[in-house]
Design a protein around this motif. Sequence first.
Motif, PDB file in Angstrom:
ATOM      1  N   ARG A  50       0.807  -1.219   0.000  1.00  0.00           N
ATOM      2  CA  ARG A  50       0.000   0.000   0.000  1.00  0.00           C
ATOM      3  C   ARG A  50       0.844   1.274   0.000  1.00  0.00           C
ATOM      4  O   ARG A  50       0.476   2.269  -0.624  1.00  0.00           O
ATOM      5  CB  ARG A  50      -0.926   0.015   1.228  1.00  0.00           C
ATOM      6  CG  ARG A  50      -1.919  -1.127   1.277  1.00  0.00           C
ATOM      7  CD  ARG A  50      -2.860  -1.076   0.094  1.00  0.00           C
ATOM      8  NE  ARG A  50      -3.905  -2.092   0.195  1.00  0.00           N
ATOM      9  CZ  ARG A  50      -4.754  -2.373  -0.793  1.00  0.00           C
ATOM     10  NH1 ARG A  50      -4.682  -1.709  -1.941  1.00  0.00           N
ATOM     11  NH2 ARG A  50      -5.670  -3.311  -0.614  1.00  0.00           N
ATOM     12  N   ARG A  51       1.956   1.269   0.744  1.00  0.00           N
ATOM     13  CA  ARG A  51       2.784   2.470   0.884  1.00  0.00           C
ATOM     14  C   ARG A  51       4.262   2.074   0.848  1.00  0.00           C
ATOM     15  O   ARG A  51       4.623   0.975   1.277  1.00  0.00           O
ATOM     16  CB  ARG A  51       2.486   3.197   2.208  1.00  0.00           C
ATOM     17  CG  ARG A  51       1.029   3.505   2.458  1.00  0.00           C
ATOM     18  CD  ARG A  51       0.518   4.667   1.624  1.00  0.00           C
ATOM     19  NE  ARG A  51       1.035   5.930   2.085  1.00  0.00           N
ATOM     20  CZ  ARG A  51       0.439   6.677   3.024  1.00  0.00           C
ATOM     21  NH1 ARG A  51      -0.669   6.237   3.626  1.00  0.00           N
ATOM     22  NH2 ARG A  51       0.951   7.831   3.373  1.00  0.00           N
ATOM     23  N   ARG A  52       5.097   2.997   0.353  1.00  0.00           N
ATOM     24  CA  ARG A  52       6.542   2.803   0.412  1.00  0.00           C
ATOM     25  C   ARG A  52       7.202   4.104   0.854  1.00  0.00           C
ATOM     26  O   ARG A  52       6.726   5.202   0.541  1.00  0.00           O
ATOM     27  CB  ARG A  52       7.113   2.394  -0.951  1.00  0.00           C
ATOM     28  CG  ARG A  52       6.827   0.949  -1.344  1.00  0.00           C
ATOM     29  CD  ARG A  52       7.805   0.509  -2.435  1.00  0.00           C
ATOM     30  NE  ARG A  52       7.537  -0.829  -2.930  1.00  0.00           N
ATOM     31  CZ  ARG A  52       7.898  -1.938  -2.321  1.00  0.00           C
ATOM     32  NH1 ARG A  52       8.536  -1.857  -1.161  1.00  0.00           N
ATOM     33  NH2 ARG A  52       7.632  -3.117  -2.836  1.00  0.00           N
ATOM     34  N   ALA A  53       8.334   3.976   1.558  1.00  0.00           N
ATOM     35  CA  ALA A  53       9.079   5.149   2.003  1.00  0.00           C
ATOM     36  C   ALA A  53      10.546   4.783   2.184  1.00  0.00           C
ATOM     37  O   ALA A  53      10.875   3.636   2.512  1.00  0.00           O
ATOM     38  CB  ALA A  53       8.514   5.673   3.320  1.00  0.00           C
ATOM     39  N   ASN A  54      11.415   5.770   1.959  1.00  0.00           N
ATOM     40  CA  ASN A  54      12.848   5.629   2.204  1.00  0.00           C
ATOM     41  C   ASN A  54      13.306   6.722   3.158  1.00  0.00           C
ATOM     42  O   ASN A  54      12.840   7.873   3.062  1.00  0.00           O
ATOM     43  CB  ASN A  54      13.642   5.758   0.893  1.00  0.00           C
ATOM     44  CG  ASN A  54      13.324   4.656  -0.100  1.00  0.00           C
ATOM     45  OD1 ASN A  54      13.129   3.508   0.282  1.00  0.00           O
ATOM     46  ND2 ASN A  54      13.276   5.009  -1.379  1.00  0.00           N
ATOM     47  N   TYR A  55      14.221   6.361   4.050  1.00  0.00           N
ATOM     48  CA  TYR A  55      14.732   7.322   5.032  1.00  0.00           C
ATOM     49  C   TYR A  55      16.236   7.128   5.215  1.00  0.00           C
ATOM     50  O   TYR A  55      16.745   5.995   5.145  1.00  0.00           O
ATOM     51  CB  TYR A  55      14.057   7.138   6.391  1.00  0.00           C
ATOM     52  CG  TYR A  55      12.572   7.405   6.384  1.00  0.00           C
ATOM     53  CD1 TYR A  55      12.085   8.700   6.565  1.00  0.00           C
ATOM     54  CD2 TYR A  55      11.654   6.375   6.189  1.00  0.00           C
ATOM     55  CE1 TYR A  55      10.723   8.956   6.551  1.00  0.00           C
ATOM     56  CE2 TYR A  55      10.290   6.621   6.178  1.00  0.00           C
ATOM     57  CZ  TYR A  55       9.829   7.908   6.352  1.00  0.00           C
ATOM     58  OH  TYR A  55       8.478   8.155   6.335  1.00  0.00           O
TER      59      TYR A  55
END
Length: 425
Positions: A404-409
């Motif tokens: 549903r969601r992706r993120a990079n940090y």
Amino acid sequence: MSRRSRGLPRRAFVRSAVAIGGASAFAACLEREADDGPARASVDPDDRPERQHAWNSAVREDDHGNYLLPEHHVLCCLEYVGDGPTEGEREQLEAAFTSLERAYEWGSEGLAFTVGYSPTYFDRFDKDLSEAVDLPQPEALAPIEDPEPDAYDALVHLASDYGQAVVGAEEALAGELEELNGVGVEGTLEGVFDVAERRTGFVGDGLPAAEQANAADVPDSEPVPEDAPLFMGFKSGFRENQASEDRVTIRDGPFEDGTTTHLSKIDLNLHQWYEQDSREQRVAKMFCPAHADEGRLEGAGHNLGDGADVDDCGETAETDARERGVVGHTQKVARVRDGDEPLLLRRDCSSTDGDRAGLHFLSHQRRVADFVATREAMTGADLAGSTAVGSRTNNGILQYLTVRRRANYLVPPRRHRSLPTPNPS
């Protein structure tokens, strides 16, 4: 007292309180954990490791030397609302994070946490972050997925075996507590970050089974095994299938001793997983066909020791896809290594956010490109097409996951964890 000896009803109650959050949840956790609370810090914050992701020395291990993640997890997705960033804001945040470190022992018995910053956060600066670290904007990584990219500025990941520690840390950061675990709170996120989204999760034998009645997409027969630490019924995080903390650490440049985080929010389709497939099929799809043929797994797979024993399976992935018409998830991922070592250090957790069975997939890696390479192997596009292995069907566990969601940090070293610039000194 070990977390397993605290009793499942108590653990499930605390888990429910963590999912709710807020002052009432904090009070409930304090009451339920009154006889066995988190440890006060015994080390000065200045003596903590520079690596925010240095958790392994501070969490429990099982009988095989596998690191056991803390039981309760809170992911605070943050939006920057400050005026700069300014030095005053950096000092305020550092005081907030140091307050947590003074209140709790580092690790499972107290609190472990990381603070990461997204490409969106770094876009406000003139200097290009790519000169220092690989941190691209999140995107879809396979034709079969269409996730929404997160656009938050920062992520605080809180983890503990005690619900009061993660909820208390949240409340302290929000400015709702003057004292935490007997220690004065000297800084907050107020005026610098707003919590734009709150996600929660859990890890631990028995907890997924206890939570299955509260989540959609789990059959009414409540099939999740009692000894399973995750919703899909099998053990994960074997030591030999995890990158070391050294492997995922940035080795040079301004963010030396930092790492990167990838975070995916994933829905699970457990009706298909448990009602369509037999146990042998589930073992073949999660691990590899040889595991199913030879009966290598007992229960959730704790008998596998410190490794899922799939090194030989990785070499037969193409043959299994062509001749058996099925290929395993772990089998595919085993094909991507740096020498003998995996590229990712996973610290993910099960979730019932939104009353759905899900997974917050969280991994650390030196470069986001390492995650992308591992995800490409998991997609198995090279194994699909000419056999019963499709883009989803019989292709590991892809059929049962919806991203549903992706993120990079970027998770900087502790010295730069409070509103870093792309080129900190």
